[in-house]
Design a protein around this motif. Structure first.
Motif, mmCIF file in Angstrom:
data_model
loop_
_atom_site.group_PDB
_atom_site.id
_atom_site.type_symbol
_atom_site.label_atom_id
_atom_site.label_comp_id
_atom_site.label_asym_id
_atom_site.label_seq_id
_atom_site.Cartn_x
_atom_site.Cartn_y
_atom_site.Cartn_z
ATOM 1 N N ALA A 1 -4.040 67.105 -62.802
ATOM 2 C CA ALA A 1 -5.074 66.129 -63.289
ATOM 3 C C ALA A 1 -5.044 64.825 -62.772
ATOM 4 O O ALA A 1 -3.819 64.288 -62.787
ATOM 5 C CB ALA A 1 -5.374 66.202 -64.643
ATOM 6 N N ASN A 2 -5.929 64.096 -62.732
ATOM 7 C CA ASN A 2 -5.929 62.656 -62.540
ATOM 8 C C ASN A 2 -5.614 61.702 -63.615
ATOM 9 O O ASN A 2 -6.174 62.429 -64.654
ATOM 10 C CB ASN A 2 -6.983 61.949 -61.641
ATOM 11 N N SER A 3 -5.320 60.484 -63.678
ATOM 12 C CA SER A 3 -5.291 59.713 -64.828
ATOM 13 C C SER A 3 -6.249 58.520 -64.583
ATOM 14 O O SER A 3 -6.084 57.569 -65.740
ATOM 15 C CB SER A 3 -3.522 59.401 -65.036
ATOM 16 N N ASP A 4 -7.109 58.588 -63.719
ATOM 17 C CA ASP A 4 -7.882 57.156 -63.687
ATOM 18 C C ASP A 4 -9.274 57.556 -63.811
ATOM 19 O O ASP A 4 -10.147 56.753 -63.405
ATOM 20 C CB ASP A 4 -7.739 56.794 -62.171
ATOM 21 N N GLY A 5 -9.671 58.582 -64.012
ATOM 22 C CA GLY A 5 -11.091 58.943 -64.607
ATOM 23 C C GLY A 5 -11.710 58.789 -65.950
ATOM 24 O O GLY A 5 -10.862 58.165 -66.739
ATOM 25 N N CYS A 6 -12.929 58.753 -66.298
ATOM 26 C CA CYS A 6 -13.391 58.492 -67.478
ATOM 27 C C CYS A 6 -13.050 59.478 -68.631
ATOM 28 O O CYS A 6 -12.692 58.913 -69.636
ATOM 29 C CB CYS A 6 -15.043 58.291 -67.587
ATOM 30 N N LEU A 7 -12.590 60.700 -68.148
ATOM 31 C CA LEU A 7 -12.214 61.587 -69.063
ATOM 32 C C LEU A 7 -10.566 61.168 -69.634
ATOM 33 O O LEU A 7 -10.236 61.430 -70.705
ATOM 34 C CB LEU A 7 -12.108 63.206 -68.394
ATOM 35 N N ALA A 8 -9.916 60.927 -68.423
ATOM 36 C CA ALA A 8 -8.542 60.326 -69.124
ATOM 37 C C ALA A 8 -8.676 59.021 -69.698
ATOM 38 O O ALA A 8 -7.806 58.964 -70.970
ATOM 39 C CB ALA A 8 -7.754 60.031 -67.752
ATOM 40 N N GLU A 9 -9.558 58.085 -69.307
ATOM 41 C CA GLU A 9 -9.636 56.800 -70.263
ATOM 42 C C GLU A 9 -10.127 57.394 -71.760
ATOM 43 O O GLU A 9 -9.749 56.970 -72.710
ATOM 44 C CB GLU A 9 -10.697 55.978 -69.809
ATOM 45 N N ALA A 10 -11.252 58.216 -71.920
ATOM 46 C CA ALA A 10 -11.558 58.696 -73.068
ATOM 47 C C ALA A 10 -10.195 59.397 -74.181
ATOM 48 O O ALA A 10 -10.195 58.863 -75.240
ATOM 49 C CB ALA A 10 -12.581 59.846 -73.212
ATOM 50 N N GLN A 11 -9.418 60.159 -73.198
ATOM 51 C CA GLN A 11 -8.218 60.678 -73.902
ATOM 52 C C GLN A 11 -7.253 59.579 -74.203
ATOM 53 O O GLN A 11 -6.516 59.876 -75.446
ATOM 54 C CB GLN A 11 -7.820 61.961 -72.988
ATOM 55 N N ARG A 12 -7.098 58.649 -73.511
ATOM 56 C CA ARG A 12 -6.225 57.656 -73.985
ATOM 57 C C ARG A 12 -6.460 56.935 -75.063
ATOM 58 O O ARG A 12 -5.760 56.402 -75.985
ATOM 59 C CB ARG A 12 -6.065 56.644 -72.603
ATOM 60 N N ILE A 13 -7.973 56.617 -75.191
ATOM 61 C CA ILE A 13 -8.250 55.618 -76.259
ATOM 62 C C ILE A 13 -8.333 56.660 -77.512
ATOM 63 O O ILE A 13 -7.681 56.319 -78.662
ATOM 64 C CB ILE A 13 -9.719 55.415 -76.213
ATOM 65 N N LEU A 14 -8.355 57.862 -77.639
ATOM 66 C CA LEU A 14 -8.643 58.922 -78.626
ATOM 67 C C LEU A 14 -6.979 59.299 -79.218
ATOM 68 O O LEU A 14 -7.093 59.495 -80.364
ATOM 69 C CB LEU A 14 -9.452 59.880 -78.349
ATOM 70 N N TYR A 15 -6.272 59.643 -78.075
ATOM 71 C CA TYR A 15 -5.004 60.409 -78.561
ATOM 72 C C TYR A 15 -3.802 59.450 -78.393
ATOM 73 O O TYR A 15 -2.655 59.681 -78.841
ATOM 74 C CB TYR A 15 -4.630 61.594 -77.582
ATOM 75 N N GLY A 16 -4.043 58.181 -77.487
ATOM 76 C CA GLY A 16 -2.939 57.329 -77.514
ATOM 77 C C GLY A 16 -1.878 57.359 -76.371
ATOM 78 O O GLY A 16 -1.649 56.475 -75.797
ATOM 79 N N ASP A 17 -2.047 58.606 -75.692
ATOM 80 C CA ASP A 17 -1.182 58.625 -74.614
ATOM 81 C C ASP A 17 -1.897 59.756 -73.955
ATOM 82 O O ASP A 17 -1.724 61.125 -74.213
ATOM 83 C CB ASP A 17 0.280 59.027 -74.796
ATOM 84 N N GLN A 18 -2.516 59.590 -72.734
ATOM 85 C CA GLN A 18 -3.354 60.689 -71.985
ATOM 86 C C GLN A 18 -2.381 61.769 -71.275
ATOM 87 O O GLN A 18 -2.568 62.881 -71.244
ATOM 88 C CB GLN A 18 -4.134 59.930 -71.026
ATOM 89 N N ALA A 19 -1.230 61.175 -70.825
ATOM 90 C CA ALA A 19 -0.255 62.029 -70.268
ATOM 91 C C ALA A 19 0.439 63.099 -71.082
ATOM 92 O O ALA A 19 0.389 64.418 -70.825
ATOM 93 C CB ALA A 19 0.788 61.475 -69.313
ATOM 94 N N ARG A 20 0.718 62.640 -72.162
ATOM 95 C CA ARG A 20 1.278 63.508 -73.316
ATOM 96 C C ARG A 20 0.407 64.348 -73.719
ATOM 97 O O ARG A 20 0.599 65.680 -73.987
ATOM 98 C CB ARG A 20 1.875 62.611 -74.464
ATOM 99 N N TRP A 21 -0.663 64.002 -74.095
ATOM 100 C CA TRP A 21 -1.678 64.863 -74.407
ATOM 101 C C TRP A 21 -2.465 65.857 -73.425
ATOM 102 O O TRP A 21 -2.420 67.110 -73.857
ATOM 103 C CB TRP A 21 -3.174 64.094 -74.761
ATOM 104 N N PHE A 22 -2.078 65.439 -72.021
ATOM 105 C CA PHE A 22 -2.566 66.501 -71.112
ATOM 106 C C PHE A 22 -1.251 67.298 -70.973
ATOM 107 O O PHE A 22 -1.619 68.781 -70.992
ATOM 108 C CB PHE A 22 -2.466 65.946 -69.594
ATOM 109 N N ARG A 23 -0.034 67.286 -71.165
ATOM 110 C CA ARG A 23 0.945 67.955 -71.084
ATOM 111 C C ARG A 23 0.865 69.109 -72.305
ATOM 112 O O ARG A 23 0.904 70.366 -72.304
ATOM 113 C CB ARG A 23 2.229 67.735 -70.862
#
Length: 314
Positions: free
Chosen positions: A169-191
């Motif tokens: 997955a990419n880390s620069d889209g709006c879905l990634a931004e939403a997950q960073r805000i909500l969960y604190g770390d999008q990469a960790r949340w993705f994995r």
């Protein structure tokens, strides 16, 4: 799309439904003006996280001046087959049999069930849906939305599941931004999310490769051989699909029920399903132990997301 199919489908459907008003109701505050507490049920928590993620992604799309495409047809649309009943319960024909049908009476009524419905041969009745045809301008608008939601360029995030599937997955889209805000770390949340979502598949993968299961499957294959040569229940369904294409719908349905009953009787006589279920308990415990760190990570970030959603009225 630049993410795996299941991530793209879930995220796209959630975002589109939200953007078109499908998730308009927000928890906000209670009658006393106090913030709503975190829901207790898992289903309510899931709904809250989906709504929060959709809201944040929609805000991001608005900032980027991107408009989502029209929402896809919903439940009840002509051409929809299988799935759940209107009240959310699974229909009788969708009953799961992960290690082969083991109920002859059910097989006599439903044949192979939902697995066969998904691959019904040409010539059977039933409406079919067609993908909408988009013009150049509409296609460009949809692509702009996809790029904004999921990101573009090299897919920075990657994880290999226990079944060998590589999900990126990419880390620069709006879905990634939403997950960073909500969960604190999008990469960790993705994995963590990919790992947790694939625990059941990983367990099934190990069960079907266990020597004890393979021995039971060999007994099943010998049992079913007088009806149709097949190495597994899945192969039996494939054989039915090939045969049914040359038959009238009524004869194809009768053949399906006859083969399904034969499958069920052989599953029972060889204890194929029972063997799979017993092995599943053992392998599930092993899989969860191996992925304990990611499971714990997923739980912590999920709790963080729930608290954030409630605190900010998402």
């Amino acid at each position: 799309m630049r993410v795996s199919g299941f991530v793209a489908t879930v995220a796209l459907s959630v975002c589109v439904v939200s953007a078109t008003g499908g998730c308009a109701q927000e928890p906000g505050r209670d009658g006393a003006g106090e913030p709503q507490p975190v829901p207790k049920s898992v289903r309510a928590q899931d709904d809250l996280l989906k709504r929060a993620e959709s809201t944040l992604a929609r805000r991001c799309l608005t900032k980027r001046r991107v408009t989502p495409p029209p929402a896809p047809p919903g439940p009840g649309t002509v051409g929809r087959t299988g799935g759940s009943a209107p009240d959310g319960r699974q229909s009788a024909a969708q009953r799961p049999f992960p290690y082969g049908i083991d109920d002859p009476a059910w097989a006599a009524e439903h044949g192979f069930g939902g697995a066969a419905e998904a691959g019904r041969p040409d010539g059977e009745d039933g409406a079919r849906t067609q993908a909408p045809r988009s013009g150049g301008q509409e296609a460009r608008r949809q692509q702009r939305f996809v790029d904004a939601l999921f990101g573009t360029g090299r897919r920075e995030l990657s994880i290999r599941t226990a079944t060998g599937l590589v999900v990126r997955a990419n880390s620069d889209g709006c879905l990634a931004e939403a997950q960073r805000i909500l969960y604190g770390d999008q990469a960790r949340w993705f994995r963590a999310t990919v790992a947790v979502d694939n625990l059941e598949a990983a367990t099934h993968h190990r069960v079907t490769r266990d020597p004890a299961y393979r021995a039971a499957l060999a007994r099943w294959a010998r049992c079913i051989a007088p009806v149709q040569k097949a190495e597994s229940p899945g192969e039996l369904r494939t054989a039915w699909l090939r045969r049914a294409r040359g038959l009238a719908p009524q004869r194809a349905a009768a053949l399906q029920r006859r083969w399904a009953v034969a499958e069920a009787r052989c599953v029972r006589s060889t204890d194929l399903a029972g063997t799979g279920t017993r092995l599943e308990r053992r392998h599930a415990a092993q899989v969860r132990a191996e992925y304990a760190d990611l499971i714990a990570d997923h739980r912590r970030m999920r709790e963080h997301g729930l608290r954030h959603a409630v605190r900010h009225g998402l």
